[in-house]
Design a protein around this motif. Structure first.
Motif, PDB file in Angstrom:
ATOM      1  N   TYR A  73       7.387  -8.231  -5.146  1.00 24.33           N
ATOM      2  CA  TYR A  73       7.491  -6.809  -5.476  1.00 24.33           C
ATOM      3  C   TYR A  73       7.653  -6.624  -6.990  1.00 24.33           C
ATOM      4  CZ  TYR A  73       9.517  -2.099  -5.681  1.00 24.33           C
ATOM      5  OH  TYR A  73       9.785  -0.788  -5.987  1.00 24.33           O
ATOM      6  N   GLU A  74       8.559  -7.378  -7.576  1.00 23.38           N
ATOM      7  CA  GLU A  74       8.839  -7.242  -9.010  1.00 23.38           C
ATOM      8  C   GLU A  74       7.609  -7.516  -9.868  1.00 23.38           C
ATOM      9  OE1 GLU A  74      12.188  -9.808  -9.689  1.00 23.38           O
ATOM     10  OE2 GLU A  74      13.558  -8.471  -8.607  1.00 23.38           O
ATOM     11  N   TYR A  75       6.747  -8.433  -9.422  1.00 25.40           N
ATOM     12  CA  TYR A  75       5.565  -8.808 -10.207  1.00 25.40           C
ATOM     13  C   TYR A  75       4.264  -8.219  -9.656  1.00 25.40           C
ATOM     14  CZ  TYR A  75       8.768 -11.968 -12.492  1.00 25.40           C
ATOM     15  OH  TYR A  75       9.826 -12.482 -13.211  1.00 25.40           O
ATOM     16  N   CYS A  76       4.377  -7.330  -8.665  1.00 25.60           N
ATOM     17  CA  CYS A  76       3.184  -6.731  -8.039  1.00 25.60           C
ATOM     18  C   CYS A  76       2.202  -7.807  -7.581  1.00 25.60           C
ATOM     19  CB  CYS A  76       2.506  -5.748  -8.999  1.00 25.60           C
ATOM     20  SG  CYS A  76       3.474  -4.278  -9.336  1.00 25.60           S
ATOM     21  N   ASN A  77       2.727  -8.791  -6.913  1.00 27.22           N
ATOM     22  CA  ASN A  77       1.949  -9.931  -6.466  1.00 27.22           C
ATOM     23  C   ASN A  77       1.685  -9.806  -4.966  1.00 27.22           C
ATOM     24  OD1 ASN A  77       1.024 -12.442  -5.680  1.00 27.22           O
ATOM     25  ND2 ASN A  77       2.353 -13.555  -7.078  1.00 27.22           N
ATOM     26  N   THR A  78       0.409  -9.750  -4.588  1.00 25.95           N
ATOM     27  CA  THR A  78       0.046  -9.568  -3.178  1.00 25.95           C
ATOM     28  C   THR A  78      -0.196 -10.880  -2.428  1.00 25.95           C
ATOM     29  OG1 THR A  78      -2.286  -9.336  -3.749  1.00 25.95           O
ATOM     30  CG2 THR A  78      -0.982  -7.304  -3.617  1.00 25.95           C
ATOM     31  N   THR A  79      -0.034 -12.021  -3.099  1.00 30.39           N
ATOM     32  CA  THR A  79      -0.214 -13.291  -2.379  1.00 30.39           C
ATOM     33  C   THR A  79       0.968 -13.495  -1.435  1.00 30.39           C
ATOM     34  OG1 THR A  79       0.881 -14.573  -4.110  1.00 30.39           O
ATOM     35  CG2 THR A  79      -1.506 -14.334  -4.277  1.00 30.39           C
ATOM     36  N   ASP A  80       0.730 -14.126  -0.314  1.00 30.54           N
ATOM     37  CA  ASP A  80       1.743 -14.380   0.715  1.00 30.54           C
ATOM     38  C   ASP A  80       2.429 -13.107   1.202  1.00 30.54           C
ATOM     39  OD1 ASP A  80       1.319 -17.164   0.575  1.00 30.54           O
ATOM     40  OD2 ASP A  80       2.671 -17.312  -1.151  1.00 30.54           O
ATOM     41  N   PRO A  81       1.656 -12.104   1.637  1.00 30.84           N
ATOM     42  CA  PRO A  81       2.296 -10.873   2.129  1.00 30.84           C
ATOM     43  C   PRO A  81       3.027 -11.113   3.444  1.00 30.84           C
ATOM     44  CG  PRO A  81      -0.038 -10.816   2.603  1.00 30.84           C
ATOM     45  CD  PRO A  81       0.195 -12.058   1.778  1.00 30.84           C
ATOM     46  N   ILE A  82       4.054 -10.336   3.670  1.00 25.88           N
ATOM     47  CA  ILE A  82       4.734 -10.336   4.959  1.00 25.88           C
ATOM     48  C   ILE A  82       3.858  -9.607   5.968  1.00 25.88           C
ATOM     49  CG2 ILE A  82       6.758  -9.473   6.214  1.00 25.88           C
ATOM     50  CD1 ILE A  82       8.303  -9.809   3.504  1.00 25.88           C
ATOM     51  N   LYS A  83       3.262  -8.508   5.500  1.00 22.30           N
ATOM     52  CA  LYS A  83       2.371  -7.703   6.334  1.00 22.30           C
ATOM     53  C   LYS A  83       1.454  -6.920   5.419  1.00 22.30           C
ATOM     54  CE  LYS A  83       2.460  -4.347  10.084  1.00 22.30           C
ATOM     55  NZ  LYS A  83       3.290  -3.601  11.011  1.00 22.30           N
ATOM     56  N   GLU A  84       0.209  -6.706   5.860  1.00 23.26           N
ATOM     57  CA  GLU A  84      -0.726  -5.905   5.082  1.00 23.26           C
ATOM     58  C   GLU A  84      -1.506  -4.998   6.026  1.00 23.26           C
ATOM     59  OE1 GLU A  84      -4.129  -6.351   1.608  1.00 23.26           O
ATOM     60  OE2 GLU A  84      -3.309  -8.134   2.540  1.00 23.26           O
ATOM     61  N   THR A  85      -1.608  -3.725   5.645  1.00 20.21           N
ATOM     62  CA  THR A  85      -2.364  -2.757   6.432  1.00 20.21           C
ATOM     63  C   THR A  85      -3.309  -1.999   5.508  1.00 20.21           C
ATOM     64  OG1 THR A  85      -0.642  -1.084   6.179  1.00 20.21           O
ATOM     65  CG2 THR A  85      -0.512  -2.460   8.130  1.00 20.21           C
ATOM     66  N   ASN A  86      -4.413  -1.518   6.062  1.00 23.35           N
ATOM     67  CA  ASN A  86      -5.380  -0.818   5.207  1.00 23.35           C
ATOM     68  C   ASN A  86      -6.178   0.243   5.973  1.00 23.35           C
ATOM     69  OD1 ASN A  86      -7.017  -2.406   6.755  1.00 23.35           O
ATOM     70  ND2 ASN A  86      -7.879  -3.572   5.074  1.00 23.35           N
ATOM     71  N   SER A  87      -5.551   0.900   6.940  1.00 22.07           N
ATOM     72  CA  SER A  87      -6.265   1.895   7.743  1.00 22.07           C
ATOM     73  C   SER A  87      -6.328   3.270   7.079  1.00 22.07           C
ATOM     74  CB  SER A  87      -5.609   2.033   9.118  1.00 22.07           C
ATOM     75  OG  SER A  87      -4.391   2.747   9.016  1.00 22.07           O
ATOM     76  N   GLY A  88      -5.455   3.517   6.113  1.00 22.66           N
ATOM     77  CA  GLY A  88      -5.374   4.837   5.504  1.00 22.66           C
ATOM     78  C   GLY A  88      -4.397   5.759   6.211  1.00 22.66           C
ATOM     79  N   ASN A  89      -3.865   5.282   7.331  1.00 23.84           N
ATOM     80  CA  ASN A  89      -2.886   6.034   8.116  1.00 23.84           C
ATOM     81  C   ASN A  89      -1.967   5.012   8.786  1.00 23.84           C
ATOM     82  OD1 ASN A  89      -1.708   8.361   9.161  1.00 23.84           O
ATOM     83  ND2 ASN A  89      -3.046   8.381  10.947  1.00 23.84           N
ATOM     84  N   ASP A  90      -1.179   4.318   7.968  1.00 23.42           N
ATOM     85  CA  ASP A  90      -0.418   3.158   8.425  1.00 23.42           C
ATOM     86  C   ASP A  90       1.034   3.508   8.709  1.00 23.42           C
ATOM     87  OD1 ASP A  90      -2.748   1.661   7.848  1.00 23.42           O
ATOM     88  OD2 ASP A  90      -2.107   1.430   5.768  1.00 23.42           O
ATOM     89  N   THR A  91       1.507   3.117   9.879  1.00 26.10           N
ATOM     90  CA  THR A  91       2.905   3.322  10.244  1.00 26.10           C
ATOM     91  C   THR A  91       3.608   1.971  10.262  1.00 26.10           C
ATOM     92  OG1 THR A  91       2.373   5.267  11.571  1.00 26.10           O
ATOM     93  CG2 THR A  91       4.482   4.191  12.011  1.00 26.10           C
ATOM     94  N   ILE A  92       4.706   1.910   9.544  1.00 28.85           N
ATOM     95  CA  ILE A  92       5.532   0.708   9.505  1.00 28.85           C
ATOM     96  C   ILE A  92       6.875   1.071  10.130  1.00 28.85           C
ATOM     97  CG2 ILE A  92       6.624  -1.048   8.048  1.00 28.85           C
ATOM     98  CD1 ILE A  92       3.604  -1.097   7.703  1.00 28.85           C
TER      99      ILE A  92
END
Length: 165
Positions: A73-92
């Protein structure tokens, strides 16, 4: 009109356990999940997140929501995500207490502020409704206390109707 005992027991059990729903927070309110000029850290400040609440990320285009750990999070690093969504209407669903970190999939946008960290606590009983944000879109609330009260009222009516019948 008396109901069978099995129906009364069913309603009584439903009332005792209730159906638990949390608050649904639309991240960014009417602005949604975007990188241009919105302060997500300020947005979250007047909210109290508890286990069972949900975050709704609404966005257009090829953006995404990436749940990461604190370091990423601090470095805006997307490698090794816990979870990734890309629907445009994402519920977590915030399913456990702790600190959650979300960033956009675009490092440049993340560096410009499209990221949010959320602290989630265990719910207290009764759970207060979250404060409305400064925007016009307040989070929708489905209160487990209200549902339990409604179910309890139904059970009382059923019991009273069976006694008087």
């Amino acid at each position: 009109m008396a109901l069978p005992k099995s129906s009364m027991i069913f309603f009584l059990v439903m009332a005792m356990f209730g159906v638990c729903y949390g608050a649904v927070y639309k991240v960014g309110d009417s602005e949604g999940w975007r990188y241009k000029g919105f302060d997500y850290q300020a947005w979250r400040l007047n909210k109290h997140f508890t286990v069972g609440d949900s975050l709704l990320f609404v966005y257009k285009g090829k953006d995404s929501v990436v749940q990461v750990d604190r370091k990423h999070y601090e470095y805006c690093n997307t490698t090794d995500p816990i979870k990734e969504t890309n629907s445009g209407n994402d519920t977590i669903v915030l399913d456990k207490p702790g600190h959650y970190f979300f960033i956009t999939g675009y490092k440049r946008h993340c560096d410009k502020g499209q990221r949010i960290d959320i602290r989630v606590e265990l719910p207290t009983s009764p759970s207060p409704a979250p404060s409305p944000s400064h925007k016009s879109d307040a989070p929708s609330i489905q209160s487990s206390a209200a549902i339990s009260a409604l179910l309890m009222a139904m059970v009382v009516m059923i019991i009273l109707s069976s006694i008087t019948a």
